[in-house]
Structures are given as structure tokens and as C-alpha cells.
Design a protein around this motif. Structure first.
Motif, PDB file in Angstrom:
ATOM      1  N   ARG B 306      17.586 -31.362 -54.238  1.00 42.75           N
ATOM      2  CA  ARG B 306      17.406 -31.631 -55.675  1.00 42.75           C
ATOM      3  C   ARG B 306      17.401 -30.332 -56.476  1.00 42.75           C
ATOM      4  NH1 ARG B 306      18.870 -36.560 -57.353  1.00 42.75           N
ATOM      5  NH2 ARG B 306      17.808 -38.228 -56.240  1.00 42.75           N
ATOM      6  N   GLU B 309      20.910 -29.086 -56.722  1.00 46.14           N
ATOM      7  CA  GLU B 309      21.657 -29.919 -57.680  1.00 46.14           C
ATOM      8  C   GLU B 309      21.354 -29.494 -59.110  1.00 46.14           C
ATOM      9  OE1 GLU B 309      21.827 -34.110 -55.111  1.00 46.14           O
ATOM     10  OE2 GLU B 309      20.555 -33.966 -56.884  1.00 46.14           O
ATOM     11  N   GLU B 310      20.060 -29.282 -59.379  1.00 49.86           N
ATOM     12  CA  GLU B 310      19.662 -28.873 -60.730  1.00 49.86           C
ATOM     13  C   GLU B 310      20.301 -27.522 -61.068  1.00 49.86           C
ATOM     14  OE1 GLU B 310      17.889 -30.719 -62.802  1.00 49.86           O
ATOM     15  OE2 GLU B 310      17.209 -32.228 -61.393  1.00 49.86           O
ATOM     16  N   CYS B 313      23.905 -28.029 -61.918  1.00 48.02           N
ATOM     17  CA  CYS B 313      24.071 -28.670 -63.232  1.00 48.02           C
ATOM     18  C   CYS B 313      23.880 -27.663 -64.348  1.00 48.02           C
ATOM     19  CB  CYS B 313      23.049 -29.792 -63.422  1.00 48.02           C
ATOM     20  SG  CYS B 313      23.480 -31.288 -62.539  1.00 48.02           S
ATOM     21  N   ILE B 314      22.869 -26.827 -64.198  1.00 45.45           N
ATOM     22  CA  ILE B 314      22.589 -25.842 -65.248  1.00 45.45           C
ATOM     23  C   ILE B 314      23.727 -24.852 -65.332  1.00 45.45           C
ATOM     24  CG2 ILE B 314      21.123 -23.879 -65.835  1.00 45.45           C
ATOM     25  CD1 ILE B 314      18.765 -25.541 -64.998  1.00 45.45           C
ATOM     26  N   LYS B 316      26.748 -25.345 -64.539  1.00 46.58           N
ATOM     27  CA  LYS B 316      27.905 -26.035 -65.122  1.00 46.58           C
ATOM     28  C   LYS B 316      27.745 -26.138 -66.635  1.00 46.58           C
ATOM     29  CE  LYS B 316      30.706 -30.087 -64.242  1.00 46.58           C
ATOM     30  NZ  LYS B 316      30.696 -31.488 -63.915  1.00 46.58           N
TER      31      LYS B 316
END
Lengths: 423, 391
Positions: B306, B309-310, B313-314, B316
Motif C-alpha cells: 500500500r 502504491e501511494e 500515485c504521488i 504520477k
């Protein structure tokens, strides 16, 4: 009526409240606690104008109208948008200028399912989120209270009936497993052997959530029905309609709708639920109840509040100028629910800003929430009754719980309804 | 009396090991963290030897609190959400829910006895979060017939390090239980709280908090703060997983999927350690301990996933110039905490002057005859609720 006996326009009051908050807090983009500043808004409808346009019934016209409204928010950059109008309760369609009929219903449901399928896919791909995953007090606490009460009720029924039969329970909207696990724990805690007289059918169309629940169950010693052939759980990766269609008549002791009814614009599943329930079976509904989406002007008010913008509110409201009828008077518990629902959303929106997504999509907020009273009316239409003493009569230690049960006694917002089949 | 030099040398040794571990785990979101965070009785396994002199203990405790506060400064909203998701992924949210339920059942019996007689009851909720534990206790009181009027006799002190959580908690209390007097204190270090006066509390509750505290000083403080007939109810997660570097090496490979080279670098920090010994050690545990370890391993795997993933995302979002998190948003968290074996916690409680034996508690408080004083949830000795009174 206001304290001085004067009628006041609900929408003007809403605008007034929002303006005061805007002034007080400057550039308010989120709404915080204003219902605490205005504990009981003066809600006496005196909306100017009536619905003059004819109600749309042709499904193509309804779809076109819906598209026109939603299109106005496309490319707006707004993170939270109304979305498909059909997602509101069909009981309120007429307030938006269209109507569900026997002839158009199938077509409307087909259109709805397109949106629901897309929502599920977006959630599965983590492009959006179900707001229930966000902790917003006091509503998270209220939901936990309902879990405890439902578990207690379920245990009492299992205890009562287990001598003769295996007890069949369906949980529609089992999501992350909080409720089924709580029920299993309650039964195990109070009587380890009764779990072997229980069948739990977990109905959840979000496969990932269902799988997560299934992975947790063995820790609690619960097996699948396919393994034991008699008791345990069955994971039903289906919508409620799909599941109920495959079930026999008079078969279930309890059907629980767990924070799920606000996703059901049409209440047809009540007919199927009635069919599958035994004569003494119970239909238990735990949900967020609110009038917030009952009228377009309420939605406009919501948009005004969350964005602090008359322009955005007007963008939505203008579509319904000649379609929206006079706004009805809300009861006190409905008014509080209205405010709490807004408050809930304001907090969710704040949190949405801080969450990451693989490919962020806008969040579409319109859902099929109704008030508690409306849900009880709907239940009556499907030959269910809601007896005030029902909860108290089942469980001694819930003797102080009325039916329906409003966790916050002032407000409809988080409530439980226990319905039985009318004779 | 230990010299300042001795104390400094011990702290220096901890810093050296921490630094070496930090170098090995550079660039990953879920780091090992500081060994100062682990339960004090396990430090010897990490080559940190010390005499149990109060000054040394105090210095080590301060070091542990310093590291704990550093960790808290890393827990921004993004990290918090990753933790929340991982807890849901791993079955732990249901465990926390059950811990709350069991704590509230025990606490309700204790409070009910006094409040129904119109007596004032003072409670502390340590690590109160968003108020679920106390909220559940109050709700149970109401279900048991305590009128809203009578709740005015209940006074609660909430201690919580997260300002976000304490805002939510305040809202819960204000809107649901406005009759209950309460104070909210934002703190990571509650040792020096002025409200923890001698013999001022009827009951102190805590859920999933004490595994952050390496030393048992807090138990002595709470003992001091409780009235003579006061009760302590602790809900927590218990595991000996951080006791040995061997376990951490195993987690690095199997939980965090770290490169073999990094795992070997870690192993080489400790004498007589090899991968084969590590695997043998991991597999040669009791069934109970294996279950606890598997539970933790599952959580760690999910947490690492997780967090990564975070992080993605950040990165990106930054690339896409949406950048709503701001350039400074780091996604990092430390693993090591002060989880301990249930038996070790009980021993610490006894040394702090608490009685935990059910028979003795019930002999003294006959009205608790039907109330369990110890409850296991999820898996054996993994998540437990314990009631204790003063000896």
C-alpha cells in the motif's frame, strides 16, 4: 413555521446559511458544522412557481435529459459531481421532471446498470472510492452501533429457532465483512455450537471486497456451506437481484440490507425479499436515510455549500426550473438528517482530497437515499409491517430500542428498520 | 551510578545500528526503523546491553520517545490512508473492532456500578483515536439504562497524538454525548501529563496503544493515577516478532521482498546469523506463535504494498503536474514497534502493582463475578483485552 409564525422559503434559508458561513470563514470550499450553528432550520416550503413542464416518460427523452444535465458538469474540473439523475430514488423522479412507468422501467434500469457497472469497475480499479471507507465521526460510531444491534438480533433469532432448523441469513451489501464477522463473533461468543446451525449468504457484487471477507472467515472457524453441506457461509458474487432470483420461496429467516438501500433507486427487490422470507422472517435495513437528494433545489444547495459557489448551484438548478414542484415541509428528524448528510459529505470531500488514486476520476454523489418515513411507506406497499416494539420483543437487552431506531434520536440519518411480513 | 559516558555509549551503539539499518533500507517506503522502539526486554537480542539503572532506563526511554515522535511526524494523511487500507486488507480492522467491543463490555460494568449510584466517574482513554472505544462504552451504558442526565457524572480525559483524529473525536462527543464532560489532549508523550494526578481515576482504558511503548514506565504512572479501587483495561496486539533480528531478516525477505543482497547486509550486522538459521528459527515455533507471526507478516506485506502504491500515485500526480499533495509529501513508515508477548506484558503489569489474576480480582470485587477479566480475540494471545486492578 418560524418562531415568529412567519413562513419562510427553504431555499432562501439555505442560501442565507451558506452566505453567513462564507462570510465567516472566507473562501469556504468545504462545509463544517454549520448545522450546529443553525440547529433547526426553518423549513416551510414556499417555493415560487410550480412544475409546469410535462413529466417525461419516454425513456429516450429521459436519457437525453439526464445526459444534458450531466454534460453540463463534464470538463468542469469539479472533483465531486451529481452524476446520473436516475441514481436517486425512483420515488423522487417526478421532482426532477420525469417518471418511471411500467413501460419505461426496464429501459431505465438498463441505463442505470450501465452506470452502476462503471462505478464498480472504477472502484475495483481504485479510480474512485466508496465513501464508507472513510472515517467520519460520529457516523462511523453510529454504524458500529447498528452492527452491534443487528448482531444481537440475529443471535437471538438463531437461538430461538435453532432447535428445529438451520437458520438462513442473507447479508446484502456485505462489503468488507464487518457485519458478517460481527454476527459470527456474537454467535460464537454466546454459544459456540449455534454457528453450526447457521447459514450466512454474503451478497456483494464487488468481488475484491467479497474475497477479502472470505479470506478472513477461516480465522473465526467458519467454513463454507459447500464444505460442510449444512452450515457456514456462501459467498455470492452477485447483485442482490441476481441472488434473490435464484432463491426459493419462504426459505430465509433474515435478510439484512446493510448500507445498501441507498444504492437501489427501485425497490423491486422488496418483492423478491418478501418472497424468499419465511412467514416469520425479518427484513432488516440499516442505512443512511436523508432527504438530501429529494429535490433538485436540495442538490443545488448541496453544491452551493461544498463549492461556496452560486454559479455551480445555478448550473444544476437551471435544468429543473419548470420541472421541480413545490418543496414539501421536512420533519425535524428529516431536517437534521439533511444537515448531517451534508456534513458527512463535507468531511468525505476533505478526505478525498488527501487520498491517492491510480487514475483519479470525479466522484458522483447522487444516490437513492430516502427518509425513514418514505422507506416505511415503501415497505408497506410491499406488504411489510414495521412494528414499534419489534426489536424489543426479540432481544431483552435491546428493550430500549424502538423500531425504527434512529441512532441519533434527533435525526433520521443513521437508522435501522426491522420489518416483518404482513399476514 | 552510571556515568554520562556510559549512557552516551549505549545511545551511540543504538544510533550506529540504526544508521546501518537505515543505509540498507534506503529508498523503500517501509523501513525497518530504530531499534530504540522495540520492547526494552528484547534489546539484549540486538546487542544492546545495559544495567537496569533508573538513569539508563530514563535515557533509553527518552530515546524511544524521540524515535516515536519522529515516526509520528512521518505519518501524513497519505501514509495514514495506506495504514488504514493495509489494516483492512489484513483482518486487523475486525480485530480492533472486537477489541473495542470487549474493552467496552468490561468498562461498562465498572462504570455502571458507580454511575447508577449517582457517583462521579473519571476515566482516561489513552490513544483515543477518533473515539470509538469511549463511544462504545457510553453507548453500552445508555443501552443498560443509564439516563442521559446521569452521564453528566462521567468525565473523560482523551489522550491522542493525531490532531485529525482528535477533531473527529471532539465531533463525536459533542454531537452524540454532549452530557459527558471531556478534555482532549494532543500528545505522544503522556508521561508528563499534569492531569495524571495521584489516585484521580476510576478507570483507564486503552486500545492498541501500549505496543508503542518500549518501557513499562507508563504502567507505573497509570497505577499511580488510579484510585485504590480503580481499574485498568488494556486492549492490544501481542507478538514477539521484533524480539529477534532473525525475525526481522525473515520479514525483510518474505514480507518486504527485499533484495537478497540487502537481507545479507542486515544479517551480517549480527554475529552467528545465517539465512538457514533464520528459516529454521522461524519454522520452529509453537503453532500459536506461528499464527501470530503469520498475522503480522500478512499485515506487513499489505502495508509495504500500500505504501509503494501511494508513492507511485504521488509520483504520477507530480508528473502530471496535478501535484495536489505538495512537493514535500513523503511516503515512509517504520516497522519496528514495541509489541511484546502477552506474558511479558502481564509480568510488567504485576511489577507495576497491578493484579491481573481473574480469581483474585473477583474475590475482591464480587460484583465482577460474571464479567470476564481477560478476553482473546482473532487468534490465541494475538489480540487480548486485560482487566487489572491495584494489588
Amino acid at each position: 413555521m418560524s418562531k415568529d409564525g412567519k413562513k419562510s422559503n427553504f431555499c432562501d434559508n439555505m442560501k442565507g446559511a451558506s452566505k453567513k458561513i462564507d462570510k465567516k470563514m472566507g473562501e469556504v470550499k468545504t462545509y463544517t458544522h454549520s448545522y450546529l450553528l443553525y440547529p433547526l432550520l426553518l423549513l416551510s416550503p414556499d417555493k415560487q412557481g410550480e412544475a409546469t413542464k410535462k413529466l417525461l416518460t419516454n425513456p429516450s427523452e429521459i436519457k437525453a435529459f439526464n445526459e444534458e444535465v450531466t454534460k453540463s458538469f463534464k470538463n468542469s474540473g469539479l472533483p465531486v459531481r451529481p452524476g446520473c439523475l436516475l441514481k436517486i430514488s425512483s420515488e423522487y423522479y417526478e421532482n426532477y421532471g420525469f417518471k418511471a412507468t411500467k413501460e419505461n422501467k426496464d429501459e431505465l434500469i438498463k441505463e442505470l446498470n450501465k452506470f452502476f457497472n462503471k462505478d464498480r469497475a472504477d472502484e475495483a480499479n481504485e479510480k474512485t472510492i466508496n465513501p464508507r471507507g472513510i472515517i467520519v465521526q460520529p457516523y462511523t460510531h453510529y454504524a458500529n452501533i447498528l452492527v452491534e444491534i443487528i448482531s444481537e438480533l440475529t443471535y437471538e433469532i438463531v437461538k430461538r429457532k435453532a432447535k428445529n432448523d438451520v437458520i438462513k441469513i442473507s447479508i446484502i451489501g456485505s462489503r468488507d465483512g464487518t457485519l458478517p464477522l460481527a454476527i459470527i463473533n456474537k454467535i460464537n461468543e454466546k454459544s459456540g455450537t449455534l454457528i453450526e446451525k447457521t447459514q450466512l449468504y454474503l451478497v456483494e457484487p464487488y468481488q475484491k471486497k467479497l474475497e477479502e471477507t472470505i479470506n478472513k472467515l477461516p480465522v473465526y472457524g467458519i467454513k463454507s456451506i459447500s464444505e460442510t453441506k449444512k452450515w457456514g457461509f456462501s459467498a455470492e458474487y452477485k447483485t442482490d437481484d441476481e441472488f434473490l432470483a435464484t432463491q426459493k420461496n419462504d426459505d430465509f429467516d433474515i435478510v439484512i440490507s446493510y448500507f445498501h438501500m441507498h444504492c437501489k433507486p427501485f425497490s423491486d427487490n422488496h418483492e423478491a425479499i418478501r418472497r424468499v422470507l419465511k412467514n416469520d422472517g425479518l427484513f432488516i435495513i440499516a442505512d443512511y436515510f436523508s432527504p438530501l437528494w429529494e429535490y433538485p433545489s436540495f442538490v443545488a444547495d448541496f453544491l452551493r455549500t461544498i463549492y461556496g459557489s452560486e454559479e455551480i448551484a445555478a448550473k444544476f438548478a437551471k435544468n429543473f426550473e419548470d420541472r421541480e414542484p413545490r418543496v414539501r415541509e421536512l420533519s425535524e428528524s428529516e431536517q437534521y438528517a439533511y444537515q448531517q448528510h451534508k456534513d458527512y459529505w463535507a468531511n468525505v470531500i476533505k478526505e478525498l482530497h488527501n487520498l491517492t488514486f491510480k487514475d483519479r476520476k470525479p466522484f458522483y454523489f447522487l444516490r437513492a437515499h430516502t427518509t425513514v418515513q418514505k422507506r416505511i411507506e415503501i415497505l408497506k406497499n410491499y406488504q411489510f409491517i414495521v412494528e414499534e416494539e419489534k426489536i424489543a420483543s426479540i432481544a431483552k437487552n435491546l428493550k430500549n430500542i424502538p423500531n425504527p431506531y434512529r441512532v441519533d434520536p434527533k435525526s433520521d440519518f443513521v437508522s435501522l428498520i426491522v420489518a416483518s411480513k404482513e399476514d | 551510578m552510571p556515568s554520562q559516558k556510559t549512557i552516551e555509549e549505549i545511545i551511540k551503539k543504538i544510533d550506529e545500528i540504526d544508521q546501518k539499518i537505515d543505509e540498507i533500507t534506503k529508498g523503500v517506503a517501509l523501513k525497518i526503523g530504530s531499534i530504540a522502539r522495540i520492547a526494552s526486554q528484547a534489546l539484549i537480542n540486538w546487542n544492546i546491553k545495559f544495567d537496569a539503572h533508573p538513569q539508563i532506563i530514563r535515557a533509553l526511554e527518552d530515546k524511544s520517545i524521540e524515535e516515536y515522535e519522529k515516526e509520528w511526524s512521518m505519518v501524513n494523511k497519505v501514509v495514514y490512508h495506506a495504514i488504514h487500507k493495509a489494516i483492512n486488507d489484513s483482518n486487523l480492522s475486525e480485530g480492533n473492532h472486537q477489541l473495542n467491543n470487549e474493552i467496552s463490555k468490561m468498562a461498562k460494568e465498572i462504570i455502571l456500578r458507580k454511575i447508577k449510584k449517582g457517583k462521579r466517574v473519571v476515566m482516561a482513554d489513552i490513544g483515543a483515536g477518533t473515539g470509538d472505544t469511549s463511544g462504545t462504552i457510553i453507548h453500552r451504558l445508555i443501552m443498560d439504562g443509564v439516563k442521559r442526565e446521569m452521564l453528566k457524572n462521567l468525565e473523560i480525559y482523551f489522550v491522542e497524538p493525531s490532531d485529525e483524529s482528535i477533531i473527529q473525536l471532539g465531533k463525536l462527543m459533542r454531537e452524540s454525548y454532549p452530557e459527558v464532560k471531556h478534555q482532549r489532549i494532543i500528545a505522544t508523550d503522556y508521561f508528563h501529563m499534569p492531569f495524571l494526578k495521584k489516585e484521580s481515576f476510576d478507570i483507564i482504558v486503552s486500545n492498541a496503544v501500549f505496543h508503542h511503548h518500549s518501557f513499562p514506565t507508563y504502567l507505573h504512572l497509570l497505577h499511580n493515577a488510579l484510585k485504590k479501587d480503580g481499574f485498568l483495561i488494556i486492549g492490544d496486539w501481542y507478538t514477539e516478532i521484533w524480539y529477534e533480528p532473525k525475525n526481522v531478516a525473515y520479514i525483510m525477505k518474505e514480507g518486504l521482498s527485499m533484495h537478497e543482497e540487502k537481507v545479507n547486509q542486515f544479517i551480517n550486522l549480527f554475529e552467528n546469523l545465517s539465512w538457514s538459521k533464520i528459516v529454521e528459527y522461524w519454522n520452529n515455533k509453537s503453532e500459536e506463535e506461528k499464527r501470530r507471526n503469520e498475522g503480522m507478516l500478512l499485515y506487513i506485506k499489505n502495508l509495504a504494498r500500500r505504501l509503494e502504491e501511494e508513492k507511485c500515485c504521488i509520483e504520477k500526480e507530480k508528473e502530471g503536474e496535478k501535484n495536489i499533495y505538495g512537493l514535500e509529501t513523503k511516503v515512509e513508515l517504520n516497522l519496528l514497534e514495541a509489541h511484546e508477548k502477552y506474558e511479558d506484558r502481564l509480568e510488567k503489569m504485576k511489577k507495576a502493582g497491578f493484579e491481573t489474576t481473574a480469581e483474585k480480582i473477583k474475590r475482591r470485587y464480587k460484583w465482577l463475578e460474571k464479567t470476564p477479566t481477560e478476553k482473546e480475540v482473532v487468534a490465541p494471545k494475538f489480540a487480548m483485552v486485560t482487566m487489572a486492578c491495584k494489588k
